[in-house]
Design an enzyme around this catalytic site. Structure first.
Site, PDB file in Angstrom:
ATOM      1  N   SER A 234     -31.002   4.594  10.821  1.00 43.05           N
ATOM      2  CA  SER A 234     -30.743   3.271  10.288  1.00 43.05           C
ATOM      3  C   SER A 234     -30.140   3.339   8.892  1.00 43.05           C
ATOM      4  O   SER A 234     -29.122   3.981   8.682  1.00 43.05           O
ATOM      5  CB  SER A 234     -32.058   2.516  10.254  1.00 43.05           C
ATOM      6  OG  SER A 234     -32.020   1.397  11.052  1.00 43.05           O
ATOM      7  N   ASP A 460     -27.917  -2.019  20.361  1.00 38.43           N
ATOM      8  CA  ASP A 460     -28.798  -1.886  19.199  1.00 38.43           C
ATOM      9  C   ASP A 460     -28.805  -3.210  18.443  1.00 38.43           C
ATOM     10  O   ASP A 460     -27.752  -3.707  18.047  1.00 38.43           O
ATOM     11  CB  ASP A 460     -28.291  -0.765  18.290  1.00 38.43           C
ATOM     12  CG  ASP A 460     -29.254  -0.407  17.175  1.00 38.43           C
ATOM     13  OD1 ASP A 460     -29.835  -1.344  16.567  1.00 38.43           O
ATOM     14  OD2 ASP A 460     -29.410   0.786  16.885  1.00 38.43           O
ATOM     15  N   HIS A 488     -33.257   0.050  18.954  1.00 36.60           N
ATOM     16  CA  HIS A 488     -32.696   0.547  17.700  1.00 36.60           C
ATOM     17  C   HIS A 488     -32.826   2.050  17.633  1.00 36.60           C
ATOM     18  O   HIS A 488     -33.936   2.586  17.737  1.00 36.60           O
ATOM     19  CB  HIS A 488     -33.436  -0.118  16.542  1.00 36.60           C
ATOM     20  CG  HIS A 488     -32.896   0.206  15.189  1.00 36.60           C
ATOM     21  ND1 HIS A 488     -31.549   0.316  14.927  1.00 36.60           N
ATOM     22  CD2 HIS A 488     -33.518   0.433  14.009  1.00 36.60           C
ATOM     23  CE1 HIS A 488     -31.368   0.599  13.648  1.00 36.60           C
ATOM     24  NE2 HIS A 488     -32.547   0.683  13.078  1.00 36.60           N
TER      25      HIS A 488
END
Length: 518
Positions: A234, A460, A488
């Protein structure tokens, strides 16, 4: 987090929160492997490893980590790394960064530094949950090393609001309609930044991604590694890409999972992330229709989406009881987006939505609390929300004047009919910040770095696949690998193709073909 936690990618805080509350992620560990001895932290590495970028940083780069068994788990090692608050003044004030290491369980390859994203998520918590986050091959081959970035967790944490005020901030209406609601929203936004300055000291002006990347190079040297091996999820991909730009010669094997497009401005990031959450929510509703005879949300995709939108509207009008609290529309938003991070948690969303439709808010509130790391006693397990705000707004303090937000509605509602206005109002978040960064903006290319594997997932919610495609192109040595799936990030998400490619690359250096699709 920014006000709606969305202007610059939310990026994996939900993952860390789920680990913290004990929800099982996929992964496995071996039974009782033989532990290979790791290098003594008192053994000086070769001089080339600790060579500092400047003479003023020689002392910083020459330090050793005094690893000791962690109080919470004596199978884990804990330590600290001392870094300057301001790299422009390396002889000035310093801070200590918290570290946690899980020693390799098998034949040791080296150290793998990991970051879960956020920004604001604790790397020490991520590493401590290594048995759930990483698969056995990586746990066998690497010391998994997590660090709390500056301003985060136990690393000179920023502090902006009392627990009660943070409750109110998160519960606030993210789409104010009346003049009174707009006034409250503005007061809430404008009070956050001054609170960070008042409660945090000088570190609040030095929590940029660039400074955290400089810290990672000090950590590399202290670990005795000539090259840095890194797994960033991320926002951790932005941190890794920044490191590659600053220290391309020290890049070892890098995996950037759930990538951020570092070239986008705040509005573009927000619009594309709004689209990502809308896509994920539609996939969740479609799954309900496909996997049950009578989906509780409706008979068609449009009916199911309308049910959720109508629920949010009704909660905005009249909050739901949630124990001794009230579930507001702000809380409900966080409760809905949290399970979208991982398909395995969709059943939690179904349970919470069904309960809310029955007039009960406790289940959605529990998900919202997990997102913000709020404990049942009203305290917060970490400062992730405050750190997210501080880091994001120092990296990019741009914001939209409150009066201009309605002009954004058409574009944002087209991107996300369900959440568009929430993301539009989130564009105002940094209006309260009055601290400026001492770091110059970077154009990230990472020229000269070793191959960097960039992972993206087709649906995602937080970091759209197009961001991974973009970052892999922006990086001079980027290698794109795509996962077709939900949730994710891509690694250890049930896709054997992805897992094998990542592990072969990190352990053996086998670089996957650019554009590989799994």
């Amino acid at each position: 987090m920014k006000k709606v936690v969305a202007v610059v990618a939310v990026l994996a805080l939900a993952l860390t929160a789920f680990v913290a509350v004990g929800l099982a992620l996929q992964g496995s560990t071996s039974g009782s492997p033989v532990v290979e001895p790791t290098p003594s932290p008192t053994t000086p590495p070769p001089a080339a490893v600790t060579e500092a970028p400047s003479e003023e940083l020689e002392e910083v780069y020459s330090q050793r980590i005094d690893w000791q068994p962690c109080e919470s788990n004596d199978d884990h090692d804990c330590g600290f790394l001392t870094v300057p608050v301001d790299y422009a003044d390396p002889q000035g004030e310093t801070i200590d960064l918290a570290l946690l290491r899980i020693p390799a369980k098998g034949s040791r390859v080296g150290s793998l530094v990991v970051n879960p994203g956020g920004p604001g998520a604790r790397g020490t918590t991520y590493a401590a949950a290594g048995a759930q986050v990483f698969r056995e091959p990586l746990l066998d081959g690497f010391d998994i090393v997590g660090f709390d970035p500056r301003g985060v967790g136990a690393s000179a944490p920023v502090d902006c609001l009392s627990d009660g005020k943070l409750d109110a901030y998160l519960a606030g209406d993210p789409t104010p309609d009346t003049a009174l609601e707009v006034d409250y929203f503005e007061d809430s936004v404008l009070s956050f930044g001054p609170g960070c300055v008042a409660g945090s000291g000088p570190v609040v002006g030095h929590v940029t991604t660039t400074e955290a990347a400089r810290d990672m190079d000090v950590l590399r040297a202290a670990l005795g590694e000539e090259k840095l091996s890194y797994f960033g999820a991320s926002y951790g991909t932005k941190l890794g890409a920044t490191y590659a730009e600053l220290f391309p010669d020290e890049v070892g094997r890098f995996v950037l999972d759930g990538a951020v497009d570092v070239s986008l401005d705040a509005k573009s990031l927000a619009l594309e992330q709004a689209t990502g959450f809308e896509t994920a929510l539609r996939a969740y509703v479609q799954n309900c229709l496909d996997s049950t005879d009578n989906c509780f949300l409706g008979d068609t995709l449009d009916e199911g989406m309308a049910t959720i939108s109508d629920l949010l509207d009704s909660i905005e009008e009249e909050p739901l009881p949630a124990g001794d609290r009230e579930l507001t529309v702000g809380n409900a938003f966080y409760g809905i987006i949290t399970p979208l991070y991982n398909r395995d948690y969709w059943f939690l969303l179904s349970t919470a939505l069904a309960s809310a439709l029955d007039g009960k808010g406790s289940a959605l509130m529990s998900l919202a609390d997990a997102y913000a790391s709020r404990n049942t006693d009203g305290s917060y397990a970490d400062n992730s929300v405050e750190a997210n705000y501080s880091i994001n707004c120092l990296d990019d303090p741009s914001s939209v004047p409150f009066g201009q937000v309605p002009s954004l509605f058409p574009e944002f509602e087209e991107a996300s009919p369900t959440f568009g206005r929430i993301f539009a109002w989130g564009m105002t978040t940094c209006r309260g910040i009055d601290v400026t960064s001492s770091e110059e903006p970077l154009t990230i290319r990472g020229e000269g770095a070793a191959p960097i594997v960039v992972l993206g997932t087709s649906r995602d919610p937080a970091t759209p696949l197009k961001w991974a495609q973009a970052l892999s192109t922006q990086l001079d040595s980027g290698v794109l690998v795509e996962r077709d799936g939900d949730g994710h990030t891509a690694y250890n998400a049930g896709n054997a193709c992805i897992d094998t490619l990542v592990e072969d690359y990190l352990l053996d250096g086998t670089v996957p073909a650019d554009g590989t699709s799994c």
